[in-house]
Design a protein around this motif. Structure first.
Motif, PDB file in Angstrom:
ATOM      1  N   GLY A   1      49.410  44.599 -59.625  1.00  0.00           N
ATOM      2  CA  GLY A   1      50.173  44.507 -60.868  1.00  0.00           C
ATOM      3  C   GLY A   1      49.318  44.189 -62.071  1.00  0.00           C
ATOM      4  N   GLY A   2      48.163  43.580 -61.855  1.00  0.00           N
ATOM      5  CA  GLY A   2      47.294  43.226 -62.972  1.00  0.00           C
ATOM      6  C   GLY A   2      46.247  44.264 -63.298  1.00  0.00           C
TER       7      GLY A   2
ATOM      8  N   VAL B   1      39.752  39.203 -57.499  1.00  0.00           N
ATOM      9  CA  VAL B   1      39.839  40.502 -58.168  1.00  0.00           C
ATOM     10  C   VAL B   1      38.664  41.385 -57.769  1.00  0.00           C
ATOM     11  CG1 VAL B   1      39.783  41.689 -60.398  1.00  0.00           C
ATOM     12  CG2 VAL B   1      41.140  39.603 -60.120  1.00  0.00           C
ATOM     13  N   LEU B   2      37.472  40.815 -57.779  1.00  0.00           N
ATOM     14  CA  LEU B   2      36.278  41.583 -57.426  1.00  0.00           C
ATOM     15  C   LEU B   2      36.333  42.044 -55.967  1.00  0.00           C
ATOM     16  CD1 LEU B   2      33.482  39.511 -59.227  1.00  0.00           C
ATOM     17  CD2 LEU B   2      34.520  41.667 -59.957  1.00  0.00           C
ATOM     18  N   LEU B   3      36.812  41.177 -55.085  1.00  0.00           N
ATOM     19  CA  LEU B   3      36.937  41.563 -53.680  1.00  0.00           C
ATOM     20  C   LEU B   3      37.965  42.698 -53.510  1.00  0.00           C
ATOM     21  CD1 LEU B   3      36.876  38.058 -51.949  1.00  0.00           C
ATOM     22  CD2 LEU B   3      35.141  39.853 -51.758  1.00  0.00           C
ATOM     23  N   GLY B   4      39.064  42.612 -54.252  1.00  0.00           N
ATOM     24  CA  GLY B   4      40.079  43.657 -54.182  1.00  0.00           C
ATOM     25  C   GLY B   4      39.550  44.999 -54.661  1.00  0.00           C
TER      26      GLY B   4
ATOM     27  N   ILE C   1      45.726  44.421 -50.217  1.00  0.00           N
ATOM     28  CA  ILE C   1      45.732  44.147 -51.649  1.00  0.00           C
ATOM     29  C   ILE C   1      47.040  43.463 -52.022  1.00  0.00           C
ATOM     30  CG2 ILE C   1      45.507  45.131 -53.957  1.00  0.00           C
ATOM     31  CD1 ILE C   1      43.034  45.496 -52.235  1.00  0.00           C
ATOM     32  N   PRO C   2      46.997  42.231 -52.509  1.00  0.00           N
ATOM     33  CA  PRO C   2      48.234  41.516 -52.861  1.00  0.00           C
ATOM     34  C   PRO C   2      48.892  42.100 -54.101  1.00  0.00           C
ATOM     35  CG  PRO C   2      46.312  40.233 -53.493  1.00  0.00           C
ATOM     36  CD  PRO C   2      45.790  41.408 -52.724  1.00  0.00           C
TER      37      PRO C   2
ATOM     38  N   LEU D   1      48.565  53.051 -53.575  1.00  0.00           N
ATOM     39  CA  LEU D   1      48.914  51.666 -53.275  1.00  0.00           C
ATOM     40  C   LEU D   1      50.333  51.337 -53.716  1.00  0.00           C
ATOM     41  CD1 LEU D   1      47.610  48.867 -52.361  1.00  0.00           C
ATOM     42  CD2 LEU D   1      47.208  48.487 -54.795  1.00  0.00           C
ATOM     43  N   ARG D   2      50.748  51.910 -54.847  1.00  0.00           N
ATOM     44  CA  ARG D   2      52.052  51.580 -55.428  1.00  0.00           C
ATOM     45  C   ARG D   2      53.194  52.425 -54.888  1.00  0.00           C
ATOM     46  NH1 ARG D   2      48.957  51.462 -61.128  1.00  0.00           N
ATOM     47  NH2 ARG D   2      48.223  49.311 -61.068  1.00  0.00           N
ATOM     48  N   LEU D   3      52.888  53.362 -54.013  1.00  0.00           N
ATOM     49  CA  LEU D   3      53.957  54.175 -53.446  1.00  0.00           C
ATOM     50  C   LEU D   3      54.840  53.320 -52.550  1.00  0.00           C
ATOM     51  CD1 LEU D   3      55.365  56.854 -52.886  1.00  0.00           C
ATOM     52  CD2 LEU D   3      53.731  57.245 -51.044  1.00  0.00           C
ATOM     53  N   ASN D   4      56.120  53.259 -52.896  1.00  0.00           N
ATOM     54  CA  ASN D   4      57.089  52.496 -52.117  1.00  0.00           C
ATOM     55  C   ASN D   4      57.601  53.393 -50.995  1.00  0.00           C
ATOM     56  OD1 ASN D   4      59.353  51.109 -51.141  1.00  0.00           O
ATOM     57  ND2 ASN D   4      59.708  50.134 -53.119  1.00  0.00           N
TER      58      ASN D   4
END
Length: 376
Positions: free
Chosen positions: A63-64, A13-16, A57-58, A286-289
Motif C-alpha cells: 500500500g505504501g 521496505v528494502l527487504l520487500g 509482502i505485507p 501482488l494486488r490481484l485479489n
C-alpha cells in the motif's frame, strides 16, 4: 499465513523491494524457457509473493508503494514520446489518428453497450475499456528488439490511445455525475480536459528546458540526473494536482526529440528504468485479489472478451480503411489488448464516484482483467 514478517521500518521496505526484484528475475528464467515475454514473469512473481500464495509482502508495504506506478508510467510515457517525430507523423498522414479513434471508440462502444444493457453497470467501464497499457508493449518490443512500420504504428497508436481514454473518461464522469445529481454542468466536462491540456503544455515547455540542459556538455551521469529531476518534477506535479502524468511525460519526450535531442538519452533512460518497471508489474500481480475473480464472474468474463473483440474489430477496420499492410490489419488489434496502469488509475477514480457495491464491482473487473490481459 506469512512465512516470516517484515518489520515495518526502512529495513523492511528494502527487504520487500529485494524480494520483489529477486522473484521477478527468477520467474523470467522460467517464462523465457516458455518463450513468454518478461512482463508475464514479473506479474506471476507478484502473484507468487502476494497474499494468496506465499504472502511474503505485507499489506502496509504494497500500500505504501503507489508512487512506483507513477514513476514507472512516467518513464514509459517519456520513452514513448520519442516515436512522435513530426516528420514521421507527416509521412503517416492521418493513419495513426484514424486507427486510434477506430480501435478506441469501437472498444468503448462495445463494452458500454454490453455493460449497460446486459449487466446494468456504469458507462465508466466503457471509457476505461479504451485504454491500452503502453508498458507491456514497450517492454516486449525492447526485449525482442522489434523494429519496422508495424512497431512504429503500434507505439504511436498506443500513446494516442490513452489520450482518447482520458478524454472519454472525463466525459463519462460528467454523465455519471448528472445521473446521480439530476443535472449536468459544462465545467464537469471542460475542466478535466483543460487540466490535461495544461499538463501537455507544461511538458512541452519543460522539453525546451531539458534540451538546453542536455546540451551544456555535462557528463553522462549528470545528464541522467538532470533528466530524472525534470521528469520526476513533472510527474510529481501532475500527481499532486490529480492529473495522470502520462500525457505530460509523453509530451516531454516528444518535445525533446523534435527539438533535436539525442536518441542516446532515451537509450540511457532505457537502461536505468528496468528495476522500476519490474516493480510496477510485480506490484500489479501482488494486488490481484484472487477471490474477486469469482465475484466478478460472468461480468468479468464478458468485459474481457467484449473489449478484445472491440479492439480487434476497430483496429482491423481502421487499418483497412487506411490501406495499411496486411500484417497491421491482422495483428494490430491483438497487440492493443494489454491493460494496466492507466486503466487501474481510472478504476480507482471511478470507484470513489460510484455507490459502494457498483464501485467495488468496477474496480474488481478492471484490476483482475488487467492482470489477465497482461498474461494473455
Amino acid at each position: 499465513m506469512n512465512i516470516f514478517t517484515l518489520p515495518q521500518s526502512a529495513g523492511g521496505v528494502l527487504l520487500g523491494v529485494a524480494i520483489l526484484l529477486t522473484a521477478g528475475f527468477l520467474m523470467t528464467r522460467l517464462t523465457r524457457r516458455l518463450h513468454l515475454p518478461n512482463v508475464t514473469g514479473y506479474i506471476l512473481a507478484g502473484i507468487l509473493v502476494g497474499p494468496y500464495a506465499l504472502n511474503l509482502i505485507p499489506a502496509w508495504l504494497s500500500g505504501g508503494m503507489e508512487f512506483v506506478t507513477d514513476l514507472a508510467l512516467s518513464y514509459i510515457a517519456f520513452s514513448a514520446g520519442r516515436y512522435f517525430r513530426i516528420a514521421d507523423l507527416k509521412r503517416s498522414g492521418g493513419k495513426v489518428l484514424a486507427v486510434t479513434l477506430a480501435e478506441a471508440l469501437c472498444a468503448a462502444v462495445a463494452v458500454t453497450l454490453t455493460m449497460i444493457f446486459v449487466f446494468r453497470l456504469s458507462v465508466l467501464l466503457g471509457a476505461i475499456g479504451c485504454a491500452t497499457a503502453p508498458a507491456s508493449t514497450i517492454m516486449t518490443i525492447r526485449q525482442y528488439r522489434a523494429k519496422g512500420p508495424f512497431v512504429n504504428l503500434l507505439l504511436q497508436v498506443t500513446a494516442l490511445d490513452d489520450a482518447v481514454a482520458l478524454t472519454a473518461f472525463s466525459v463519462c464522469t460528467a454523465v455519471v455525475n448528472a445521473l446521480q445529481t439530476g443535472h449536468i454542468q459544462f465545467a464537469d466536462v471542460a475542466l478535466p480536459l483543460l487540466w490535461n491540456l495544461g499538463a501537455v503544455a507544461l511538458g512541452l515547455a519543460l522539453a525546451v528546458l531539458l534540451r538546453w540542459l542536455a546540451g551544456q556538455g555535462h557528463s553522462q551521469a549528470h545528464t541522467l540526473v538532470l533528466v530524472n529531476a525534470v521528469l520526476l518534477f513533472l510527474s510529481g506535479l501532475c500527481s499532486t494536482l490529480g492529473i495522470s502524468p502520462l500525457l505530460a511525460c509523453m509530451a516531454l519526450g516528444a518535445g525533446y526529440v523534435n527539438l533535436g535531442g539525442e536518441k542516446r538519452l532515451f537509450k540511457r533512460m532505457d537502461k536505468f528504468s528496468p528495476p522500476f518497471l519490474l516493480l510496477f508489474f510485480a506490484l500489479s500481480g501482488l494486488r490481484l485479489n484472487i477471490p474477486s475473480l469469482a465475484t466478478a464472474g460472468v461480468i468479468g468474463v464478458a468485459y474481457f472478451f467484449v473489449r478484445i473483440a472491440g479492439k480487434y474489430a476497430g483496429a482491423s477496420s481502421g487499418a483497412a480503411l487506411c490501406r495499411a499492410d496486411p500484417s497491421i490489419i491482422k495483428y494490430l488489434g491483438l497487440a492493443l489488448t494489454p491493460q494496466a496502469g492507466v486503466s487501474i488509475g481510472l478504476a480507482v477514480l471511478g470507484q470513489r464516484m460510484l455507490p459502494a457495491a457498483e464501485g467495488t464491482m468496477l474496480a474488481t473487473i478492471i484490476l483482475s482483467s488487467a492482470v489477465l490481459y497482461e498474461l494473455t
